[in-house]
Write a protein that holds these residues in place. Structure first.
Motif, short mmCIF file in Angstrom:
data_model
loop_
_atom_site.label_atom_id
_atom_site.label_comp_id
_atom_site.label_asym_id
_atom_site.label_seq_id
_atom_site.Cartn_x
_atom_site.Cartn_y
_atom_site.Cartn_z
N LEU A 2 0.84 -1.20 0.00
CA LEU A 2 0.00 0.00 0.00
C LEU A 2 0.87 1.25 0.00
O LEU A 2 0.60 2.22 -0.73
CB LEU A 2 -0.91 0.03 1.23
CG LEU A 2 -1.88 -1.11 1.48
CD1 LEU A 2 -2.82 -0.76 2.63
CD2 LEU A 2 -2.67 -1.48 0.24
N ALA A 3 1.91 1.25 0.83
CA ALA A 3 2.79 2.41 0.93
C ALA A 3 3.53 2.67 -0.38
O ALA A 3 3.62 3.80 -0.85
CB ALA A 3 3.79 2.22 2.07
N VAL A 4 4.06 1.60 -0.97
CA VAL A 4 4.81 1.74 -2.22
C VAL A 4 3.89 2.20 -3.35
O VAL A 4 4.25 3.05 -4.17
CB VAL A 4 5.50 0.40 -2.56
CG1 VAL A 4 6.06 0.41 -3.97
CG2 VAL A 4 6.61 0.12 -1.55
N ALA A 5 2.68 1.65 -3.40
CA ALA A 5 1.72 2.07 -4.42
C ALA A 5 1.30 3.52 -4.21
O ALA A 5 1.18 4.29 -5.17
CB ALA A 5 0.50 1.16 -4.40
N ALA A 6 1.08 3.91 -2.96
CA ALA A 6 0.71 5.30 -2.67
C ALA A 6 1.82 6.27 -3.04
O ALA A 6 1.56 7.43 -3.38
CB ALA A 6 0.35 5.44 -1.20
N ALA A 7 3.07 5.79 -2.97
CA ALA A 7 4.21 6.61 -3.36
C ALA A 7 4.36 6.71 -4.87
O ALA A 7 5.27 7.39 -5.36
CB ALA A 7 5.50 6.04 -2.76
#
Length: 374
Positions: free
Chosen positions: A72-77
């Motif tokens: 989720l964090a990597v995609a949000a970035a």
């Protein structure tokens, strides 16, 4: 005779976990409701609110695992093909798998010899025009230098993601909670962590746009407020109501889990303070003590000696740096010499558990002293 002839408590048995009446009641509450999917129930939402409150952050997003939280964090970035993410070679594959899944390139920076956490100077040296984010892992519950990493990321316009899977309620040298410096911080509820729902994850942030992107990515990119329309990609990383309910009960126990682990760790540290050639973590006060790391002269010899005394220990924690796994290519031996030396020679890791009694810790200390004397 070995020091111990009975096994120490482990997280794979009831005596090594804090699961009890609260978790049983939580499971029955969900079963009685008939709603097991968090899209339609209230347990997942309540877990998110309680997690955000615990860490004093604006938003939390619950999901199916710690690896999912990092995804989720990597995609949000907005990491995509060709984008680079800098991280450590000493971590679980879950730290880097999401970067690969998004088509990004993992750039490994070396670690500090004293604790195995990212060396900020190595991180800064690894930045290129393609760098988009840094993932800092708080290894074994000890603090990475997120204050310095925050400065570096701000200077270069990078997102800082904290992997707190091993660091529930850990603190940095200023007493600040680990997970409150990065743009996003990710936590795990897997079986081996401080608290567990079997599997499950949480990502926290103060940025409403990052929270929105993570929430969408966890639910197939589906903004359910506007009907069945998918404006951006996503996967199904939803937590179940059963897991969320158990996690809520566990969340209420995490402070005591960490307190007892610290108390037992202080006992062991005091018992080993006079041993030459055995080095303890450099900043123990805020350590979350997921595991108990030591630095020794020959970790394989030490692990064998401790096993003979009935005390388990892991030489190096990993068998190899992450970049030496077959899934990667193009990363040469010697890329991160400090990490390689820790794994191959000096790092010894003891399992740690809040169910350890003072007598258990005394046995561990005696076993270590015997191996040291030999």
């Amino acid at each position: 005779m070995p020091v111990r002839d009975t096994p120490l408590p482990t997280v794979l048995e009831p005596g090594g976990r804090t699961i009890g009446a609260e978790e049983r009641a939580a499971v029955l509450r969900v079963l009685d409701s008939g709603v097991l999917c968090s899209t339609f129930g209230g347990e997942g939402r309540a877990l998110e609110e309680e997690m955000a409150q615990l860490y004093g952050r604006q938003a939390a997003v619950a999901c199916s695992s710690g690896t999912a939280a990092l995804h989720l964090a990597v995609a949000a970035a907005r990491i995509g093909p060709g984008d680079e993410v800098i991280t450590t070679p000493i971590s679980d594959f879950g730290t880097v798998g999401p970067v690969l899944a998004q088509g990004g390139r993992v750039v490994f920076a070396d670690v500090r010899a004293e604790d195995g956490n990212l060396d900020p100077e190595a991180v800064e040296a690894a930045i290129t025009p393609r760098t988009r984010a840094v993932i800092a892992v708080h290894l074994f519950g000890g603090a990475a230098d997120t204050a310095r990493l925050r400065q570096i990321c701000d200077a270069h316009g990078l997102l800082l993601i904290e992997d707190c899977a091993q660091a529930w309620l850990g603190e940095d040298g200023d007493g600040r909670l680990l997970g409150t410096t990065g743009d996003i911080a990710c936590f795990s509820l897997q079986q081996y962590k401080h608290i567990t729902a079997g599997d499950g994850g949480l990502a926290i942030t103060d940025d409403p746009e990052l929270a929105r992107r993570m929430r969408l990515f966890a639910d197939k990119g589906w903004d359910r407020t506007e009907g069945r329309i998918h404006r951006e990609p996503g996967l199904n990383y939803r937590i179940t109501e059963l897991a969320a309910a158990v996690a809520r009960a566990q969340l209420g126990k995490v402070a005591e889990v960490v307190r007892v682990r610290r108390e037992r760790a202080e006992q062991l540290a005091a018992a080993l303070a006079d041993l030459d050639g055995v080095t303890l973590p450099p900043r123990p006060d805020g350590h979350a003590w997921w595991l108990f790391p030591l630095l020794v002269d020959d970790n394989a010899r030490w692990a064998k000696g401790l096993a003979a005394e009935g005390v388990p220990a892991m030489p190096g924690y990993l068998e190899r740096p992450l970049y030496a796994n077959p899934v990667f290519s193009g990363y040469p031996d010697g890329l991160c010499p400090q990490a390689e030396r820790l794994i191959d020679r000096t790092l010894l890791v003891l399992p740690w558990n809040e169910a350890y009694t003072p007598d258990d810790v005394a046995d561990i200390a005696e076993a270590i002293r015997r191996v040291h004397a030999a």
